[in-house]
Design a protein around this motif. Structure first.
Motif, PDB file in Angstrom:
ATOM      1  N   SER A   1      20.639  16.659  29.283  1.00  0.00           N
ATOM      2  CA  SER A   1      20.486  17.754  30.266  1.00  0.00           C
ATOM      3  C   SER A   1      20.087  17.205  31.634  1.00  0.00           C
ATOM      4  O   SER A   1      19.295  17.803  32.359  1.00  0.00           O
ATOM      5  CB  SER A   1      19.480  18.809  29.788  1.00  0.00           C
TER       6      SER A   1
ATOM      7  N   ARG B   1      29.622  14.708  29.096  1.00  0.00           N
ATOM      8  CA  ARG B   1      29.065  15.074  27.777  1.00  0.00           C
ATOM      9  C   ARG B   1      27.764  14.320  27.498  1.00  0.00           C
ATOM     10  O   ARG B   1      26.838  14.863  26.895  1.00  0.00           O
ATOM     11  CB  ARG B   1      30.092  14.773  26.677  1.00  0.00           C
ATOM     12  N   MET B   2      27.694  13.078  27.944  1.00  0.00           N
ATOM     13  CA  MET B   2      26.449  12.322  27.804  1.00  0.00           C
ATOM     14  C   MET B   2      25.334  12.984  28.616  1.00  0.00           C
ATOM     15  O   MET B   2      24.191  13.113  28.148  1.00  0.00           O
ATOM     16  CB  MET B   2      26.669  10.883  28.279  1.00  0.00           C
TER      17      MET B   2
ATOM     18  N   SER C   1      14.561  18.221  20.735  1.00  0.00           N
ATOM     19  CA  SER C   1      15.161  18.871  19.572  1.00  0.00           C
ATOM     20  C   SER C   1      14.252  19.972  19.051  1.00  0.00           C
ATOM     21  O   SER C   1      13.036  19.945  19.258  1.00  0.00           O
ATOM     22  CB  SER C   1      15.410  17.851  18.455  1.00  0.00           C
TER      23      SER C   1
ATOM     24  N   TYR D   1      28.282  12.966  20.794  1.00  0.00           N
ATOM     25  CA  TYR D   1      26.935  13.344  20.366  1.00  0.00           C
ATOM     26  C   TYR D   1      26.966  14.469  19.341  1.00  0.00           C
ATOM     27  O   TYR D   1      26.752  14.227  18.157  1.00  0.00           O
ATOM     28  CB  TYR D   1      26.047  13.690  21.563  1.00  0.00           C
ATOM     29  N   ASP D   2      27.150  15.709  19.762  1.00  0.00           N
ATOM     30  CA  ASP D   2      27.056  16.815  18.812  1.00  0.00           C
ATOM     31  C   ASP D   2      28.418  17.409  18.443  1.00  0.00           C
ATOM     32  O   ASP D   2      28.503  18.498  17.899  1.00  0.00           O
ATOM     33  CB  ASP D   2      26.129  17.917  19.335  1.00  0.00           C
TER      34      ASP D   2
ATOM     35  N   TYR E   1      13.240  14.246  29.201  1.00  0.00           N
ATOM     36  CA  TYR E   1      14.015  13.013  29.062  1.00  0.00           C
ATOM     37  C   TYR E   1      13.319  11.926  29.868  1.00  0.00           C
ATOM     38  O   TYR E   1      12.399  12.198  30.653  1.00  0.00           O
ATOM     39  CB  TYR E   1      15.469  13.203  29.526  1.00  0.00           C
TER      40      TYR E   1
ATOM     41  N   HIS F   1      19.750  19.312  14.861  1.00  0.00           N
ATOM     42  CA  HIS F   1      20.157  17.916  15.018  1.00  0.00           C
ATOM     43  C   HIS F   1      19.652  17.114  13.825  1.00  0.00           C
ATOM     44  O   HIS F   1      18.498  16.714  13.777  1.00  0.00           O
ATOM     45  CB  HIS F   1      19.640  17.360  16.340  1.00  0.00           C
TER      46      HIS F   1
ATOM     47  N   TRP G   1      23.879  15.900  26.857  1.00  0.00           N
ATOM     48  CA  TRP G   1      22.964  15.557  25.763  1.00  0.00           C
ATOM     49  C   TRP G   1      21.540  15.411  26.301  1.00  0.00           C
ATOM     50  O   TRP G   1      20.580  15.835  25.660  1.00  0.00           O
ATOM     51  CB  TRP G   1      23.435  14.268  25.098  1.00  0.00           C
TER      52      TRP G   1
ATOM     53  N   GLU H   1      19.944  22.589  31.471  1.00  0.00           N
ATOM     54  CA  GLU H   1      21.284  22.924  30.993  1.00  0.00           C
ATOM     55  C   GLU H   1      21.361  24.435  30.849  1.00  0.00           C
ATOM     56  O   GLU H   1      20.444  25.060  30.306  1.00  0.00           O
ATOM     57  CB  GLU H   1      21.591  22.256  29.650  1.00  0.00           C
TER      58      GLU H   1
ATOM     59  N   HIS I   1      25.336  17.149  13.223  1.00  0.00           N
ATOM     60  CA  HIS I   1      24.744  18.238  14.000  1.00  0.00           C
ATOM     61  C   HIS I   1      25.331  19.569  13.546  1.00  0.00           C
ATOM     62  O   HIS I   1      26.545  19.714  13.422  1.00  0.00           O
ATOM     63  CB  HIS I   1      25.012  18.032  15.488  1.00  0.00           C
TER      64      HIS I   1
END
Length: 478
Positions: A187, A181-182, A431, A102-103, A396, A72, A185, A295, A208
């Motif tokens: 998880s 998808r968010m 990351s 995001y990625d 998170y 990242h 990111w 994830e 990314h």
């Protein structure tokens, strides 16, 4: 460093000794730094392999990262860039700096509805713009509320205030896919993510990049010449006045001048390691207050490529939970592999299935897009949430928790220092480069502590100089 009778003292004039607990990239980086600084280092890892939540599986005959797989921030400022350059590893860039996914970038993405009809790219792009507007509006909600709420609750407030942003039919399903998808990111599910801090992380420039050869070569390079003991599960850590004793589950003890603890935050939260004396309340609270997401990946290898040449294939649905997406490794690496990714509650639900049942679940998703899809010749399933050596994917911010959690997590205690992705500086939690940096910082702090306590030692090594050679990063696609 094994304790034998009373022979636990440091010999006069010998190098300071450090035990590193945890063989993920943070622990390996810390051990590498200490080794290069001429410290005596022992790394204890509970698994039968190094890497931790980095796991490059080669059973398909090609590298497939079942854990971390992206760099990242594809730029020279990334602390891993010098090592990646030196090893000649290739990065496949999947997005630029500011992608709503995001990625990934939308330009190489194809979505389908539950009936197998492709969603027009125009709709996908338009809903992407709406999603950005919704997220922008959540900032106003945050500023109006002194108390923290979840991202999902904030989105609901925004849609009540701005009915023109509400989506119907397939557009609503595409919006749910963006939320999916968010959630991937972080998880975690959007109803558990803190509105106060969800967008406060620092993201390096350069977009990314997928590690084409997998992350294993990085782990292998960092672990060279380190004294590593696999299958050594730590059960207790005793911090004395000038020594640390580490006890394994089989009763063996190891003693050193200091220890660096890099085990996953999920393991700390589960109290699988006993600390003597007990950790102070402020440290325990920080561990308890931090969220741990999940994830999982289900990788499928096929004999033939029957899917389009795009990087991301997705299924849209009425809820984010029912949405899904596949990473196309064939476009990135040339291998006939699709990787399905499930985050949050779905990731935990996947872990309730057998490997075969999980593969069947994923194939049902795939056959909605491609009814004639053949069965895979091989499949792999990760289980990070229930893996006793990880108990989750990465950290998170939960709703309503203090903002000084990370400072408290990384704060040393006596002769104990803390690494791992959850304690990294500059908001790079979750990351690989963040975990790497946290290991280096913990090792630096440990060095300074032992120099002060035991006297000066040599800290500079010519081995570090090779990492500074200026060779461009090898990037494909963009």
């Amino acid at each position: 460093m094994e304790l034998k009778g009373n022979d636990s003292g440091r010999r006069h004039g010998s190098s300071p000794s450090v035990i590193v607990i945890g063989g993920g990239i943070s622990g390996v980086a810390a051990a590498c730094f200490l080794h290069n600084a001429y410290f005596k280092v022992l790394l204890l890892e509970s698994r039968d392999r190094l890497g931790g939540r980095i796991h490059t599986d080669n059973s398909f005959g090609c590298p497939v990262d079942m854990g971390a797989s992206w760099l990242h921030g594809v730029c020279n400022e990334n602390p891993l860039a010098p090592l990646i350059r030196r090893l000649g590893l290739t990065l496949y860039r999947t997005s630029g700096d500011d992608s709503v996914l995001y990625d990934h970038d939308l330009e190489s993405c194809m979505l389908f509805d539950m009936d197998g009809h492709q969603v027009p790219h125009k709709i996908v792009a338009e809903v992407g713009d709406v999603f950005k507007k919704i997220l922008d509006e959540t900032e106003k909600v945050r500023n109006e509320n002194s108390n923290d709420i979840s991202v999902l609750q904030a989105i609901s407030i925004v849609l009540d205030r701005h009915p023109e942003l509400r989506q119907e039919g397939v557009s609503h399903e595409v919006l749910q896919w963006y939320i999916c998808r968010m959630e991937a990111w972080f998880s975690a599910d959007a109803d558990t993510i803190s509105l106060k801090t969800w967008d406060q992380e620092q993201v390096l420039t350069g977009g990314h990049g997928l590690m084409v050869q997998g992350y294993h070569p990085v782990i292998e390079a960092l672990s060279k010449d380190i004294d590593i003991r696999l299958n050594h599960r730590v059960k207790a850590i005793t911090d004395g006045y000038n020594k640390v004793m580490v006890t394994l589950e089989d009763g063996r003890n190891f003693v050193a001048d200091a220890a660096i603890i890099t085990v996953p935050i999920g393991v700390l939260k589960a109290n699988l390691i006993e600390f003597k004396p007990e950790l102070p309340d402020w440290k325990l609270s920080a561990i308890a207050d931090l969220g741990v997401g999940n994830e999982n990946k289900i990788a499928l290898r096929f004999d033939t490529v029957f899917w389009p040449n795009v990087e991301l294939l997705g299924i849209v649905a009425p809820t984010s939970y029912a949405c899904g997406y596949f990473l196309n490794l064939h476009k990135a690496t040339g291998h006939q592999v699709l990787v399905y990714m499930a985050a949050g509650r779905l990731a935990y639900d996947v872990e309730k299935l057998s490997d075969k049942e999980a593969a069947n679940f994923v194939m049902r998703q795939l056959k909605k897009m491609f009814p004639d899809a053949p069965e895979p010749v091989q499949y792999l399933v990760s289980r990070w949430g229930t893996d006793p050596d990880s108990l989750g994917c990465y950290s998170y911010d939960l709703v309503g928790k203090p903002t000084d959690i990370y400072d408290k997590l990384r704060a040393p205690l006596g002769n104990l220092f803390f690494g791992g992705e959850a304690v990294c500086m500059d908001d790079h939690q979750g990351s690989v480069h963040g975990a790497y940096s946290a290991g280096i910082i913990a090792a630096e702090d440990c060095c300074q502590h032992l120099i002060k306590r035991l006297g000066s030692v040599q800290l500079v090594s010519s081995r570090e100089e090779i990492l500074k050679s200026i060779v461009p990063l090898k990037i494909s696609r963009m």
